[in-house]
Design an enzyme around this catalytic site. Structure first.
Site, PDB file in Angstrom:
ATOM      1  N   LYS A 191      14.440  17.294   0.887  1.00 16.67           N
ATOM      2  CA  LYS A 191      12.986  17.078   0.825  1.00 16.67           C
ATOM      3  C   LYS A 191      12.612  16.177  -0.337  1.00 16.67           C
ATOM      4  O   LYS A 191      11.434  15.977  -0.628  1.00 16.67           O
ATOM      5  CB  LYS A 191      12.277  18.425   0.659  1.00 16.67           C
ATOM      6  CG  LYS A 191      12.563  19.430   1.740  1.00 16.67           C
ATOM      7  CD  LYS A 191      11.900  20.759   1.384  1.00 16.67           C
ATOM      8  CE  LYS A 191      12.585  21.909   2.071  1.00 16.67           C
ATOM      9  NZ  LYS A 191      12.246  23.201   1.450  1.00 16.67           N
ATOM     10  N   ARG A 232      28.916  18.994  -7.520  1.00 13.44           N
ATOM     11  CA  ARG A 232      29.507  17.753  -7.000  1.00 13.44           C
ATOM     12  C   ARG A 232      28.380  16.897  -6.440  1.00 13.44           C
ATOM     13  O   ARG A 232      27.502  17.400  -5.740  1.00 13.44           O
ATOM     14  CB  ARG A 232      30.527  18.046  -5.901  1.00 13.44           C
ATOM     15  CG  ARG A 232      30.992  16.779  -5.199  1.00 13.44           C
ATOM     16  CD  ARG A 232      32.154  17.012  -4.294  1.00 13.44           C
ATOM     17  NE  ARG A 232      33.367  17.290  -5.050  1.00 13.44           N
ATOM     18  CZ  ARG A 232      34.575  17.382  -4.494  1.00 13.44           C
ATOM     19  NH1 ARG A 232      34.723  17.214  -3.194  1.00 13.44           N
ATOM     20  NH2 ARG A 232      35.630  17.631  -5.232  1.00 13.44           N
ATOM     21  N   ARG A 273      38.611  22.342  -1.278  1.00 13.93           N
ATOM     22  CA  ARG A 273      39.315  22.945  -2.415  1.00 13.93           C
ATOM     23  C   ARG A 273      38.411  23.257  -3.607  1.00 13.93           C
ATOM     24  O   ARG A 273      38.433  24.366  -4.141  1.00 13.93           O
ATOM     25  CB  ARG A 273      40.427  22.014  -2.947  1.00 13.93           C
ATOM     26  CG  ARG A 273      41.761  22.173  -2.334  1.00 13.93           C
ATOM     27  CD  ARG A 273      42.430  20.831  -2.271  1.00 13.93           C
ATOM     28  NE  ARG A 273      41.608  19.966  -1.441  1.00 13.93           N
ATOM     29  CZ  ARG A 273      41.682  19.969  -0.108  1.00 13.93           C
ATOM     30  NH1 ARG A 273      42.558  20.698   0.498  1.00 13.93           N
ATOM     31  NH2 ARG A 273      40.879  19.206   0.624  1.00 13.93           N
ATOM     32  N   THR A 274      37.642  22.267  -4.036  1.00 15.84           N
ATOM     33  CA  THR A 274      36.928  22.452  -5.300  1.00 15.84           C
ATOM     34  C   THR A 274      35.889  23.561  -5.168  1.00 15.84           C
ATOM     35  O   THR A 274      35.830  24.482  -5.986  1.00 15.84           O
ATOM     36  CB  THR A 274      36.273  21.126  -5.742  1.00 15.84           C
ATOM     37  OG1 THR A 274      37.258  20.099  -5.661  1.00 15.84           O
ATOM     38  CG2 THR A 274      35.743  21.217  -7.157  1.00 15.84           C
ATOM     39  N   HIS A 330      36.608  13.616 -12.136  1.00 16.51           N
ATOM     40  CA  HIS A 330      36.808  14.912 -11.459  1.00 16.51           C
ATOM     41  C   HIS A 330      37.600  15.784 -12.438  1.00 16.51           C
ATOM     42  O   HIS A 330      38.781  16.047 -12.238  1.00 16.51           O
ATOM     43  CB  HIS A 330      37.564  14.694 -10.148  1.00 16.51           C
ATOM     44  CG  HIS A 330      37.563  15.865  -9.216  1.00 16.51           C
ATOM     45  ND1 HIS A 330      37.167  17.145  -9.592  1.00 16.51           N
ATOM     46  CD2 HIS A 330      37.914  15.955  -7.901  1.00 16.51           C
ATOM     47  CE1 HIS A 330      37.286  17.951  -8.542  1.00 16.51           C
ATOM     48  NE2 HIS A 330      37.730  17.251  -7.515  1.00 16.51           N
TER      49      HIS A 330
END
Ligand code: CP
Length: 306
Positions: free
Chosen positions: A80, A101, A51-52, A129
């Site tokens: 890396k 995120r 969703r986000t 959030h």
């Protein structure tokens, strides 16, 4: 430059303006369809998301802009060993705004300190959030007509559920809200939210274990998933995961006008038999997430739409 790390980064007045803009976007989408032409959004997702990430990308595309980014740490140079600070310096050369995120609490904040473009916290560990909270507030205000004067039950994993932590912080600024915090003992709201947010602000709340005991008095029920990815061992997760299952029988105990929200994804905590109940608004909630993210992009990029 403005970033969004927490719902409290916006004053109540700024939040009202943002939600008004989101409602106008919903009503008049064509008015906004070219407003970000030539602008780019980068989505930097070090953790899974449906969703986000995709609603941010849909939001920018709906505004006429473009998107770029990565959907896992493994597909970026984080694999890396590149730091978040270096990554954001690079992304600042490629994009006008970014949503990040990350599994580590505070990673988007670190990025914002090195960034020359607005950074939006799209979820950091079990912490915050904020754009889910904007989605939740838009859903509540649009469907109930107000923010305030209600009893809201927050049910499930209140310990690790970052959406709940952000939502509580945002809602305590509105009048006459009563929280019923429904969770197993092991997944109760963390002390920092209980002490520093609820108690310090003299907020009315109580804690319950049984959903059946709380549901009859609720105007809103906010269900949450047990956050498998935040548990230290599988055994504890398995013991907790089906503690709550909202089904038709429990919905019979609820008011006719109680709304059921869920940030999604759900696992078993809402039976699919509830989906057709008109009080179940969690899929509509996901649609509001696109409008509010469109409004947020316009606001942070300071785009004026005539
Ligand atoms: N609500 C939410 O954050 O969903 P995703 O994890 O799919 O982005």
């Amino acid at each position: 430059m403005k970033h969004l790390m927490s719902p409290l980064d916006l004053s109540v007045e700024e939040l009202d303006r943002l939600l008004d803009l989101a409602n106008d976007i919903e009503a008049n989408p064509s008015r906004y369809s070219h407003s970000c032409e030539g602008k780019k959004l980068a989505t930097l997702f070090y953790e899974p998301s449906t969703r986000t990430r995709l609603s941010f990308e849909a939001a920018m595309l709906n505004l006429g802009g473009s998107v770029l980014g990565f959907s896992s740490a493994d597909s970026s140079s984080a694999a890396k060993g590149e730091s978040v600070s270096d990554t954001i310096r690079i992304i600042s050369c490629y994009a006008d705004i970014c949503a990040m995120r990350h599994p580590k609490e505070g990673a988007p904040l670190v990025a914002s300190m090195k960034s020359s473009i607005p950074v939006i916290n799209a979820g950091d560990g079990g912490h915050q959030h904020p754009t889910q909270t904007l989605t939740d507030l838009l859903t509540i205000r649009s469907l109930k007509g107000k923010l305030g004067d209600f009893t809201i039950g927050l049910c499930g994993d209140l310990k690790f559920g970052r959406t709940v932590h952000s939502l509580i912080q945002a809602l305590i600024r509105y009048p006459n809200i009563h929280f019923v915090l429904i969770s197993p003992e092991e997944l109760r709201i963390p002390d920092n939210i209980r002490d520093e947010v609820l108690i310090k602000n003299h907020q009315d709340f109580r804690e319950e274990v049984r959903l059946e005991d709380a549901i009859p008095e609720l105007d809103l029920l906010y269900m949450t998933r047990v956050q498998k990815e935040r548990f230290f061992n599988e055994e504890d997760y398995i013991r907790m995961k089906d503690f709550y299952i909202l089904d038709k029988e429990k919905m019979k105990l609820a008011r006719e006008d109680m709304l059921v929200l869920h940030p999604l994804p759900r696992v078993n905590e809402i039976s699919t038999e509830v989906d057709d109940d008109p009080r179940a608004v969690y899929f509509k909630q996901a649609q509001y997430g696109v409008y509010v993210r469109m409004a947020l992009i316009l606001t942070l990029l300071e785009v004026e739409v005539c």
